[in-house]
Motif scaffolding. Structure first.
Motif, PDB file in Angstrom:
ATOM      1  N   HIS A  29       0.836  -1.201   0.000  1.00 58.70           N
ATOM      2  CA  HIS A  29       0.000   0.000   0.000  1.00 58.70           C
ATOM      3  C   HIS A  29       0.875   1.257   0.000  1.00 58.70           C
ATOM      4  N   LEU A  30       1.894   1.278   0.845  1.00 56.64           N
ATOM      5  CA  LEU A  30       2.794   2.441   0.871  1.00 56.64           C
ATOM      6  C   LEU A  30       3.469   2.642  -0.474  1.00 56.64           C
ATOM      7  N   LYS A  31       3.905   1.560  -1.079  1.00 63.50           N
ATOM      8  CA  LYS A  31       4.548   1.640  -2.397  1.00 63.50           C
ATOM      9  C   LYS A  31       3.578   2.206  -3.434  1.00 63.50           C
ATOM     10  N   ASP A  32       2.352   1.669  -3.456  1.00 64.30           N
ATOM     11  CA  ASP A  32       1.342   2.154  -4.403  1.00 64.30           C
ATOM     12  C   ASP A  32       0.973   3.603  -4.129  1.00 64.30           C
ATOM     13  N   PHE A  33       0.826   3.948  -2.859  1.00 63.88           N
ATOM     14  CA  PHE A  33       0.481   5.314  -2.484  1.00 63.88           C
ATOM     15  C   PHE A  33       1.562   6.289  -2.964  1.00 63.88           C
ATOM     16  N   VAL A  37       1.181   9.350  -5.554  1.00 63.34           N
ATOM     17  CA  VAL A  37       1.475  10.726  -5.142  1.00 63.34           C
ATOM     18  C   VAL A  37       2.618  11.308  -5.975  1.00 63.34           C
ATOM     19  N   ASP A  38       3.633  10.500  -6.225  1.00 64.38           N
ATOM     20  CA  ASP A  38       4.775  10.985  -6.997  1.00 64.38           C
ATOM     21  C   ASP A  38       4.415  11.276  -8.452  1.00 64.38           C
ATOM     22  N   SER A  39       3.305  10.695  -8.930  1.00 64.74           N
ATOM     23  CA  SER A  39       2.876  10.964 -10.301  1.00 64.74           C
ATOM     24  C   SER A  39       2.170  12.318 -10.423  1.00 64.74           C
ATOM     25  N   LEU A  40       1.797  12.900  -9.285  1.00 65.10           N
ATOM     26  CA  LEU A  40       1.142  14.201  -9.286  1.00 65.10           C
ATOM     27  C   LEU A  40       2.182  15.305  -9.414  1.00 65.10           C
ATOM     28  N   LEU A  42       3.387  18.038  -7.813  1.00 65.04           N
ATOM     29  CA  LEU A  42       3.322  18.708  -6.514  1.00 65.04           C
ATOM     30  C   LEU A  42       4.565  19.558  -6.287  1.00 65.04           C
ATOM     31  N   ASP A  43       4.395  20.556  -5.461  1.00 63.50           N
ATOM     32  CA  ASP A  43       5.500  21.421  -5.060  1.00 63.50           C
ATOM     33  C   ASP A  43       6.465  20.612  -4.199  1.00 63.50           C
ATOM     34  N   GLY A  44       7.708  20.460  -4.631  1.00 60.39           N
ATOM     35  CA  GLY A  44       8.699  19.667  -3.914  1.00 60.39           C
ATOM     36  C   GLY A  44       8.953  20.117  -2.494  1.00 60.39           C
ATOM     37  N   ASP A  45       8.829  21.405  -2.223  1.00 58.96           N
ATOM     38  CA  ASP A  45       9.055  21.916  -0.869  1.00 58.96           C
ATOM     39  C   ASP A  45       7.992  21.420   0.106  1.00 58.96           C
ATOM     40  N   ASN A  46       6.839  21.100  -0.402  1.00 57.33           N
ATOM     41  CA  ASN A  46       5.734  20.668   0.449  1.00 57.33           C
ATOM     42  C   ASN A  46       5.415  19.184   0.268  1.00 57.33           C
ATOM     43  N   GLU A  47       6.326  18.434  -0.307  1.00 59.16           N
ATOM     44  CA  GLU A  47       6.069  17.033  -0.634  1.00 59.16           C
ATOM     45  C   GLU A  47       5.692  16.213   0.596  1.00 59.16           C
ATOM     46  N   GLU A  48       6.461  16.327   1.667  1.00 54.60           N
ATOM     47  CA  GLU A  48       6.177  15.536   2.869  1.00 54.60           C
ATOM     48  C   GLU A  48       4.835  15.925   3.469  1.00 54.60           C
ATOM     49  N   ARG A  49       4.573  17.193   3.577  1.00 56.32           N
ATOM     50  CA  ARG A  49       3.306  17.659   4.135  1.00 56.32           C
ATOM     51  C   ARG A  49       2.131  17.189   3.282  1.00 56.32           C
ATOM     52  N   ARG A  51       2.065  14.507   1.334  1.00 53.46           N
ATOM     53  CA  ARG A  51       1.913  13.064   1.565  1.00 53.46           C
ATOM     54  C   ARG A  51       1.131  12.809   2.845  1.00 53.46           C
ATOM     55  N   LEU A  52       1.491  13.527   3.892  1.00 57.65           N
ATOM     56  CA  LEU A  52       0.806  13.358   5.175  1.00 57.65           C
ATOM     57  C   LEU A  52      -0.678  13.700   5.067  1.00 57.65           C
ATOM     58  N   ARG A  53      -0.985  14.743   4.337  1.00 56.34           N
ATOM     59  CA  ARG A  53      -2.384  15.164   4.194  1.00 56.34           C
ATOM     60  C   ARG A  53      -3.175  14.217   3.307  1.00 56.34           C
ATOM     61  N   LEU A  54      -2.544  13.669   2.276  1.00 55.47           N
ATOM     62  CA  LEU A  54      -3.255  12.802   1.343  1.00 55.47           C
ATOM     63  C   LEU A  54      -3.436  11.379   1.867  1.00 55.47           C
ATOM     64  N   PHE A  55      -2.547  10.935   2.727  1.00 55.49           N
ATOM     65  CA  PHE A  55      -2.565   9.542   3.162  1.00 55.49           C
ATOM     66  C   PHE A  55      -3.911   9.139   3.763  1.00 55.49           C
ATOM     67  N   GLN A  56      -4.499  10.014   4.535  1.00 56.63           N
ATOM     68  CA  GLN A  56      -5.779   9.705   5.176  1.00 56.63           C
ATOM     69  C   GLN A  56      -6.850   9.322   4.162  1.00 56.63           C
ATOM     70  N   PHE A  57      -6.772   9.868   2.950  1.00 56.81           N
ATOM     71  CA  PHE A  57      -7.786   9.598   1.938  1.00 56.81           C
ATOM     72  C   PHE A  57      -7.594   8.244   1.263  1.00 56.81           C
ATOM     73  N   SER A  58      -6.465   7.603   1.512  1.00 54.21           N
ATOM     74  CA  SER A  58      -6.235   6.274   0.945  1.00 54.21           C
ATOM     75  C   SER A  58      -6.717   5.173   1.893  1.00 54.21           C
ATOM     76  N   LEU A  59      -7.104   5.543   3.098  1.00 59.78           N
ATOM     77  CA  LEU A  59      -7.513   4.561   4.105  1.00 59.78           C
ATOM     78  C   LEU A  59      -9.023   4.420   4.163  1.00 59.78           C
ATOM     79  N   ARG A  60      -9.452   3.203   4.429  1.00 63.10           N
ATOM     80  CA  ARG A  60     -10.870   2.876   4.560  1.00 63.10           C
ATOM     81  C   ARG A  60     -11.086   2.053   5.826  1.00 63.10           C
ATOM     82  N   ASP A  61     -12.306   2.004   6.278  1.00 58.94           N
ATOM     83  CA  ASP A  61     -12.762   1.085   7.319  1.00 58.94           C
ATOM     84  C   ASP A  61     -11.824   1.042   8.531  1.00 58.94           C
ATOM     85  N   GLN A  62     -11.296  -0.140   8.853  1.00 55.89           N
ATOM     86  CA  GLN A  62     -10.433  -0.323  10.032  1.00 55.89           C
ATOM     87  C   GLN A  62      -9.205   0.571   9.977  1.00 55.89           C
ATOM     88  N   ALA A  63      -8.630   0.704   8.798  1.00 55.78           N
ATOM     89  CA  ALA A  63      -7.415   1.514   8.662  1.00 55.78           C
ATOM     90  C   ALA A  63      -7.712   2.990   8.928  1.00 55.78           C
TER      91      ALA A  63
END
Length: 87
Positions: A29-33, A37-40, A42-49, A51-63
């Motif tokens: 999942h991390l690899k796919d995520f 994300v890397d295909s978008l 995005l501003d390189g200076d804000n890449e980590e932030r 990723r952190l903001r987008l990750f929540q949208f990749s999770l469902r149910d228990q996760a």
């Protein structure tokens, strides 16, 4: 803060959902995520932030429930998130 567009959020939701099932591989999942994300463009200076903001949208149910139960402010870096996610 980089604004997130609704189509970017939908891409995360539909492109690599993770439910937290035993049959799912969190490493994959991390690899796919990251690949998504890397295909978008995005501003390189804000890449980590971003990723952190987008990750929540990749999770469902228990996760998703797992992430919501973490104390506010307990995750501040991508490394923090991946370490906890894989644990």
């Amino acid at each position: 803060m980089v604004p997130l567009r609704s189509n970017t959020i939908r891409l995360m939701q539909n492109g690599c959902p993770f439910h937290g099932l035993r049959s799912e591989d969190p490493n994959q999942h991390l690899k796919d995520f990251l690949e998504l994300v890397d295909s978008l463009d995005l501003d390189g200076d804000n890449e980590e932030r971003t990723r952190l903001r987008l990750f929540q949208f990749s999770l469902r149910d228990q996760a998703s429930n797992w992430l919501e139960r973490l104390p506010t402010g307990s995750i501040t870096t991508w490394e923090d998130l991946t370490t906890r996610f894989l644990a």
